[in-house]
Design an enzyme around this catalytic site. Structure first.
Site, PDB file in Angstrom:
ATOM      1  N   HIS A 230      -3.561 -23.726   6.569  1.00 35.77           N
ATOM      2  CA  HIS A 230      -2.863 -22.900   5.578  1.00 35.77           C
ATOM      3  C   HIS A 230      -3.143 -21.424   5.909  1.00 35.77           C
ATOM      4  O   HIS A 230      -4.295 -20.994   5.967  1.00 35.77           O
ATOM      5  CB  HIS A 230      -3.386 -23.260   4.182  1.00 35.77           C
ATOM      6  CG  HIS A 230      -2.746 -22.517   3.057  1.00 35.77           C
ATOM      7  ND1 HIS A 230      -1.579 -22.935   2.443  1.00 35.77           N
ATOM      8  CD2 HIS A 230      -3.114 -21.380   2.408  1.00 35.77           C
ATOM      9  CE1 HIS A 230      -1.262 -22.099   1.462  1.00 35.77           C
ATOM     10  NE2 HIS A 230      -2.185 -21.135   1.428  1.00 35.77           N
TER      11      HIS A 230
ATOM     12  N   ASP B 237      -2.786 -17.611   4.909  1.00 33.26           N
ATOM     13  CA  ASP B 237      -2.555 -16.698   3.781  1.00 33.26           C
ATOM     14  C   ASP B 237      -2.306 -15.289   4.301  1.00 33.26           C
ATOM     15  O   ASP B 237      -3.204 -14.687   4.901  1.00 33.26           O
ATOM     16  CB  ASP B 237      -3.793 -16.675   2.872  1.00 33.26           C
ATOM     17  CG  ASP B 237      -3.928 -17.943   2.047  1.00 33.26           C
ATOM     18  OD1 ASP B 237      -2.946 -18.319   1.378  1.00 33.26           O
ATOM     19  OD2 ASP B 237      -5.013 -18.557   2.073  1.00 33.26           O
TER      20      ASP B 237
ATOM     21  N   HIS C 113       1.736 -19.141   3.894  1.00 37.47           N
ATOM     22  CA  HIS C 113       1.896 -18.699   2.495  1.00 37.47           C
ATOM     23  C   HIS C 113       1.971 -17.168   2.493  1.00 37.47           C
ATOM     24  O   HIS C 113       0.977 -16.497   2.757  1.00 37.47           O
ATOM     25  CB  HIS C 113       0.685 -19.221   1.695  1.00 37.47           C
ATOM     26  CG  HIS C 113       0.633 -18.743   0.279  1.00 37.47           C
ATOM     27  ND1 HIS C 113      -0.530 -18.809  -0.478  1.00 37.47           N
ATOM     28  CD2 HIS C 113       1.575 -18.205  -0.538  1.00 37.47           C
ATOM     29  CE1 HIS C 113      -0.286 -18.329  -1.687  1.00 37.47           C
ATOM     30  NE2 HIS C 113       0.976 -17.960  -1.746  1.00 37.47           N
TER      31      HIS C 113
ATOM     32  N   GLY D 224      -4.609 -13.682  -3.808  1.00 34.41           N
ATOM     33  CA  GLY D 224      -5.289 -12.500  -3.250  1.00 34.41           C
ATOM     34  C   GLY D 224      -6.623 -12.818  -2.610  1.00 34.41           C
ATOM     35  O   GLY D 224      -6.941 -12.265  -1.568  1.00 34.41           O
TER      36      GLY D 224
ATOM     37  N   ASP E  79      -2.718 -24.639  -4.955  1.00 33.56           N
ATOM     38  CA  ASP E  79      -3.496 -23.721  -4.122  1.00 33.56           C
ATOM     39  C   ASP E  79      -4.448 -22.869  -4.956  1.00 33.56           C
ATOM     40  O   ASP E  79      -4.002 -22.059  -5.772  1.00 33.56           O
ATOM     41  CB  ASP E  79      -2.511 -22.825  -3.352  1.00 33.56           C
ATOM     42  CG  ASP E  79      -3.187 -21.881  -2.366  1.00 33.56           C
ATOM     43  OD1 ASP E  79      -4.395 -22.017  -2.148  1.00 33.56           O
ATOM     44  OD2 ASP E  79      -2.478 -21.017  -1.826  1.00 33.56           O
TER      45      ASP E  79
HETATM   46  C1  DX5 Z   1      -5.376 -17.294  -2.639  1.00 32.18           C
HETATM   47  C2  DX5 Z   1      -4.900 -18.055  -1.432  1.00 32.18           C
HETATM   48  C3  DX5 Z   1      -5.504 -19.407  -1.308  1.00 32.18           C
HETATM   49  C4  DX5 Z   1      -6.987 -19.388  -1.077  1.00 32.18           C
HETATM   50  C5  DX5 Z   1      -7.611 -20.718  -1.379  1.00 32.18           C
HETATM   51  O1  DX5 Z   1      -4.799 -16.055  -2.623  1.00 32.18           O
HETATM   52  O2  DX5 Z   1      -3.506 -18.201  -1.474  1.00 32.18           O
HETATM   53  O3  DX5 Z   1      -4.849 -20.157  -0.287  1.00 32.18           O
HETATM   54  O4  DX5 Z   1      -7.300 -19.014   0.231  1.00 32.18           O
HETATM   55  O5  DX5 Z   1      -8.986 -20.579  -1.274  1.00 32.18           O
HETATM   56  P1  DX5 Z   1     -10.014 -21.341  -2.260  1.00 32.18           P
HETATM   57  O6  DX5 Z   1      -9.851 -22.796  -1.980  1.00 32.18           O
HETATM   58  O7  DX5 Z   1     -11.343 -20.797  -1.837  1.00 32.18           O
HETATM   59  O8  DX5 Z   1      -9.637 -20.976  -3.665  1.00 32.18           O
HETATM   60 ZN    ZN Z   2      -2.590 -19.705  -0.121  1.00 33.92          ZN
END
Ligand code: DX5
Ligand code: ZN
Length: 209
Positions: A30, A32, A63, A138, A171
């Site tokens: 994934h 980000d 994402h 974020g 997520d």
């Molecule tokens: C948040 C991101 C997530 C995040 C998830 O802004 O979109 O994908 O990296 O990380 P965890 O699992 O640590 O909440």
């Molecule tokens: Zn994400």
């Protein structure tokens, strides 16, 4: 249930985390990406991202937490990702979803915790994934917002009733406790720090699966 792992918050370098993830039991990596406008964090270095990700074996689940995703869809499509997901809170959603599909990439819509589920209804027949945010986008390592469960329940019912094919993903804040709240309603979970802040990635992924 599929597990996509986000490398946003990791105890190792991005390069090291990605090569470990590539060999792990994760179903997707994934990715980000943030522009400092849609969210205050900024890691939108496309050149670096593309060079980090270009020869990976795992399918990529991208994402985009950016205000104008349409500007970067074409560059990102070189990575041949499995999904590119944009936020329903951005403008020109329809145009951008079409642009993603035009590049032969499956498209997704992400929805923030405070956004009503009805906002995505116009797109349900068109999209391949709904990414329900269970934290404010974020940062990695935040706490799961429990109201998300109701949203997931409605989506799962709607999907069955209308016989729709989008994948439901959640997520943020997913760990071995919160997984039990969502597992009946989702096809995929995204997990970041629960996996990447530990030494044994596969052990953590197995706890989720
Ligand atoms: C948040 C991101 C997530 C995040 C998830 O802004 O979109 O994908 O990296 O990380 P965890 O699992 O640590 O909440
Ligand atoms: Zn994400």
């Amino acid at each position: 249930m599929k597990v996509a792992v986000s490398y946003l918050k990791s105890q190792k370098s991005k390069e090291e985390t990605l090569s470990l993830l590539d060999k792990s039991l994760a179903d997707f990596i994934h990715v980000d990406l943030m522009d400092g406008v849609f969210v205050s964090e900024n890691n939108l270095n496309l050149e670096e991202t593309i060079s980090l990700l270009k020869d990976r074996q795992k399918p990529l689940d991208i994402h985009l937490m950016v205000k104008e995703p349409i500007k970067i869809v074409s560059q990102l499509s070189f990575l041949k990702p499995a999904y590119i997901t944009i936020h329903v809170e951005t403008s020109n959603v329809e145009e951008c979803l079409s642009a993603i599909k035009k590049h032969q990439v499956r498209c997704g819509l992400a929805i923030n915790p405070e956004t009503k589920i009805e906002t995505i209804y116009p797109y349900l027949e068109f999209i391949d994934q709904i990414l329900v945010m269970s934290v404010h986008p974020g940062k990695g390592g935040q706490t799961f917002i429990s109201d998300t469960v109701e949203k997931l329940k409605s989506l799962s019912t709607l999907k069955k009733e209308k016989n729709l094919s989008f994948l439901i993903s959640v997520d943020g804040g997913i760990n071995k406790e919160t997984i039990s709240l969502v597992k009946d309603y989702v096809d995929m979970v995204v997990s970041g720090s629960f996996v990447c802040m530990h030494d044994e990635y596969n052990a953590q992924i197995n706890l989720l699966k």
